[in-house]
Design a protein around this motif. Structure first.
Motif, PDB file in Angstrom:
ATOM      1  N   HIS A 229       0.868  -1.176   0.000  1.00  0.00           N
ATOM      2  CA  HIS A 229       0.000   0.000   0.000  1.00  0.00           C
ATOM      3  C   HIS A 229       0.906   1.228   0.000  1.00  0.00           C
ATOM      4  O   HIS A 229       1.952   1.217   0.675  1.00  0.00           O
ATOM      5  N   PRO A 230       0.576   2.288  -0.741  1.00  0.00           N
ATOM      6  CA  PRO A 230       1.432   3.481  -0.727  1.00  0.00           C
ATOM      7  C   PRO A 230       1.513   4.152   0.640  1.00  0.00           C
ATOM      8  O   PRO A 230       2.541   4.732   0.998  1.00  0.00           O
ATOM      9  N   THR A 231       0.434   4.075   1.423  1.00  0.00           N
ATOM     10  CA  THR A 231       0.412   4.609   2.797  1.00  0.00           C
ATOM     11  C   THR A 231      -0.282   3.581   3.685  1.00  0.00           C
ATOM     12  O   THR A 231      -1.455   3.734   4.033  1.00  0.00           O
ATOM     13  N   PRO A 232       0.422   2.506   4.047  1.00  0.00           N
ATOM     14  CA  PRO A 232      -0.226   1.377   4.711  1.00  0.00           C
ATOM     15  C   PRO A 232      -0.937   1.712   6.010  1.00  0.00           C
ATOM     16  O   PRO A 232      -1.970   1.093   6.326  1.00  0.00           O
ATOM     17  N   ASP A 233      -0.431   2.671   6.772  1.00  0.00           N
ATOM     18  CA  ASP A 233      -1.102   2.996   8.030  1.00  0.00           C
ATOM     19  C   ASP A 233      -2.493   3.582   7.813  1.00  0.00           C
ATOM     20  O   ASP A 233      -3.303   3.615   8.738  1.00  0.00           O
ATOM     21  N   GLU A 234      -2.757   4.020   6.588  1.00  0.00           N
ATOM     22  CA  GLU A 234      -4.072   4.531   6.245  1.00  0.00           C
ATOM     23  C   GLU A 234      -4.946   3.480   5.579  1.00  0.00           C
ATOM     24  O   GLU A 234      -6.092   3.746   5.206  1.00  0.00           O
ATOM     25  N   GLY A 235      -4.423   2.275   5.414  1.00  0.00           N
ATOM     26  CA  GLY A 235      -5.159   1.201   4.762  1.00  0.00           C
ATOM     27  C   GLY A 235      -6.383   0.790   5.554  1.00  0.00           C
ATOM     28  O   GLY A 235      -6.425   0.901   6.782  1.00  0.00           O
ATOM     29  N   LEU A 236      -7.393   0.300   4.847  1.00  0.00           N
ATOM     30  CA  LEU A 236      -8.671  -0.043   5.477  1.00  0.00           C
ATOM     31  C   LEU A 236      -8.734  -1.486   5.951  1.00  0.00           C
ATOM     32  O   LEU A 236      -9.728  -1.898   6.550  1.00  0.00           O
ATOM     33  N   SER A 237      -7.684  -2.268   5.684  1.00  0.00           N
ATOM     34  CA  SER A 237      -7.600  -3.650   6.171  1.00  0.00           C
ATOM     35  C   SER A 237      -6.135  -4.040   6.238  1.00  0.00           C
ATOM     36  O   SER A 237      -5.356  -3.729   5.327  1.00  0.00           O
ATOM     37  N   ASP A 238      -5.746  -4.719   7.308  1.00  0.00           N
ATOM     38  CA  ASP A 238      -4.359  -5.166   7.503  1.00  0.00           C
ATOM     39  C   ASP A 238      -3.355  -4.020   7.457  1.00  0.00           C
ATOM     40  O   ASP A 238      -2.222  -4.185   6.979  1.00  0.00           O
ATOM     41  N   ALA A 239      -3.728  -2.889   7.975  1.00  0.00           N
ATOM     42  CA  ALA A 239      -2.864  -1.711   7.917  1.00  0.00           C
ATOM     43  C   ALA A 239      -1.505  -1.952   8.576  1.00  0.00           C
ATOM     44  O   ALA A 239      -0.480  -1.476   8.088  1.00  0.00           O
ATOM     45  N   ALA A 240      -1.492  -2.677   9.687  1.00  0.00           N
ATOM     46  CA  ALA A 240      -0.247  -2.863  10.433  1.00  0.00           C
ATOM     47  C   ALA A 240       0.735  -3.793   9.735  1.00  0.00           C
ATOM     48  O   ALA A 240       1.928  -3.790  10.053  1.00  0.00           O
ATOM     49  N   ASN A 241       0.239  -4.580   8.774  1.00  0.00           N
ATOM     50  CA  ASN A 241       1.072  -5.622   8.188  1.00  0.00           C
ATOM     51  C   ASN A 241       1.511  -5.347   6.758  1.00  0.00           C
ATOM     52  O   ASN A 241       2.485  -5.926   6.287  1.00  0.00           O
ATOM     53  N   MET A 242       0.784  -4.482   6.064  1.00  0.00           N
ATOM     54  CA  MET A 242       1.129  -4.230   4.664  1.00  0.00           C
ATOM     55  C   MET A 242       2.479  -3.537   4.546  1.00  0.00           C
ATOM     56  O   MET A 242       2.821  -2.666   5.339  1.00  0.00           O
ATOM     57  N   LEU A 243       3.222  -3.921   3.517  1.00  0.00           N
ATOM     58  CA  LEU A 243       4.523  -3.325   3.227  1.00  0.00           C
ATOM     59  C   LEU A 243       4.323  -2.019   2.466  1.00  0.00           C
ATOM     60  O   LEU A 243       3.424  -1.903   1.636  1.00  0.00           O
ATOM     61  N   GLU A 244       5.178  -1.046   2.762  1.00  0.00           N
ATOM     62  CA  GLU A 244       5.127   0.193   2.001  1.00  0.00           C
ATOM     63  C   GLU A 244       5.439  -0.107   0.534  1.00  0.00           C
ATOM     64  O   GLU A 244       6.409  -0.787   0.218  1.00  0.00           O
ATOM     65  N   LEU A 245       4.620   0.410  -0.372  1.00  0.00           N
ATOM     66  CA  LEU A 245       4.771   0.132  -1.797  1.00  0.00           C
ATOM     67  C   LEU A 245       6.164   0.497  -2.294  1.00  0.00           C
ATOM     68  O   LEU A 245       6.730  -0.213  -3.134  1.00  0.00           O
ATOM     69  N   ASN A 246       6.732   1.585  -1.777  1.00  0.00           N
ATOM     70  CA  ASN A 246       8.040   2.027  -2.271  1.00  0.00           C
ATOM     71  C   ASN A 246       9.194   1.141  -1.799  1.00  0.00           C
ATOM     72  O   ASN A 246      10.338   1.334  -2.216  1.00  0.00           O
ATOM     73  N   LYS A 247       8.905   0.165  -0.939  1.00  0.00           N
ATOM     74  CA  LYS A 247       9.953  -0.750  -0.480  1.00  0.00           C
ATOM     75  C   LYS A 247       9.908  -2.098  -1.193  1.00  0.00           C
ATOM     76  O   LYS A 247      10.776  -2.950  -0.988  1.00  0.00           O
ATOM     77  N   LEU A 248       8.893  -2.287  -2.033  1.00  0.00           N
ATOM     78  CA  LEU A 248       8.713  -3.596  -2.663  1.00  0.00           C
ATOM     79  C   LEU A 248       9.847  -3.936  -3.622  1.00  0.00           C
ATOM     80  O   LEU A 248      10.383  -5.048  -3.589  1.00  0.00           O
ATOM     81  N   GLU A 249      10.227  -2.997  -4.471  1.00  0.00           N
ATOM     82  CA  GLU A 249      11.244  -3.302  -5.480  1.00  0.00           C
ATOM     83  C   GLU A 249      12.570  -3.705  -4.848  1.00  0.00           C
ATOM     84  O   GLU A 249      13.207  -4.675  -5.283  1.00  0.00           O
TER      85      GLU A 249
END
Length: 261
Positions: A229-249
């Motif tokens: 997610h680009p801003t995971p802490d703002e995500g509507l589900s699994d916010a605490a666990n999603m990886l920041e999109l900019n760290k995926l690559e």
């Protein structure tokens, strides 16, 4: 030295739930960019309905009709393969018309009707290992799917319950499941969950996502699943666990490095 081609490794990534068309566009465009640079074939993942949320007040998604249309739009616009999960057998047929991979949630991996319905679509079936099962026990869900006609079945490790409100990963499960199917995926984000540990929603700690991925690589995983997610802490589900999109690559680059042996 063993060199594994990037397209032989399965990468799955996307937001936990479909929040908006704008979010899907942002994530899909990033995945296309990574694919071009790294020669990968990342499969886009998002759920149209999170039917297993902790609280009845939690956001679930747009539902199957609107959600599948949005996923179809992503597929058409970006050329990405699509994965989503189903929770009821009747959802398999319409989902199979859009998605390349149908995922069976961990809690439901023993549901015969669900497995059979997914298999009959002719799509790849990705079965997540239940939090209460050992890897070797996943031969039975695989057997159900194969006998129902599935040609390609994947298994996904996502940790086991450890007491209340915590998960641990026994990475030996990866080796055990590779004796059942050739494609074993590590769910690097759901495995850092702390279920029901955040006051009516699932908690967790995304700091450990890279370590989960690299440990799984050491145990021979052939695929990696990341909710991003680009801003995971703002995500509507699994916010605490999603990886920041900019760290995926950067993490994918680490996983693509040759393994010496």
């Amino acid at each position: 030295m063993i060199v594994i081609m990037s397209k032989q490794i399965k990468f799955i990534a996307g937001p936990c739930v479909i929040e908006s068309a704008e979010l899907l566009d942002v994530v899909a465009a990033k995945l296309v960019d990574i694919n071009k640079r790294l020669g990968t074939d990342i499969i886009f993942k998002a759920s149209f309905d999170k039917a297993n949320r902790t609280s009845i007040r939690s956001f679930r998604g747009p539902g199957i009709d609107k959600g599948l249309q949005m996923l179809s739009d992503v597929k058409s616009k970006y050329g990405l393969k699509i994965l989503t999960d189903i929770h009821e057998a009747w959802q398999a047929e319409p989902t199979g018309e859009v998605c390349d991979v149908i995922q069976i949630p961990a809690f439901l991996c023993r549901q015969t009707d669900l497995l059979v319905a997914a298999a009959k679509t002719g799509r790849t079936v990705n079965i997540k290992k239940a939090q209460f099962l050992a890897g070797r026990d996943m031969r039975y869900p695989v057997e159900k799917a194969r006998e129902a006609g599935a040609e390609e079945v994947w298994l996904t490790e996502r940790g086991n319950m450890m007491g209340y409100g915590n998960l641990v990963v026994d990475f030996r499960n990866i080796a055990d499941m590779k004796e059942i199917v050739p494609t074993v995926v590590m769910d690097c984000t759901h495995s850092v969950q702390r279920p029901d540990a955040a006051g009516g929603k699932t908690g967790g700690d995304r700091r450990f996502v890279p370590a989960m991925a690299l440990a799984a690589k050491a145990f021979g995983a052939t695929g990696y699943f990341f909710e991003v997610h680009p801003t995971p802490d703002e995500g509507l589900s699994d916010a605490a666990n999603m990886l920041e999109l900019n760290k995926l690559e950067g993490l994918i680059k680490e996983l693509l490095k040759p393994t010496e042996g």
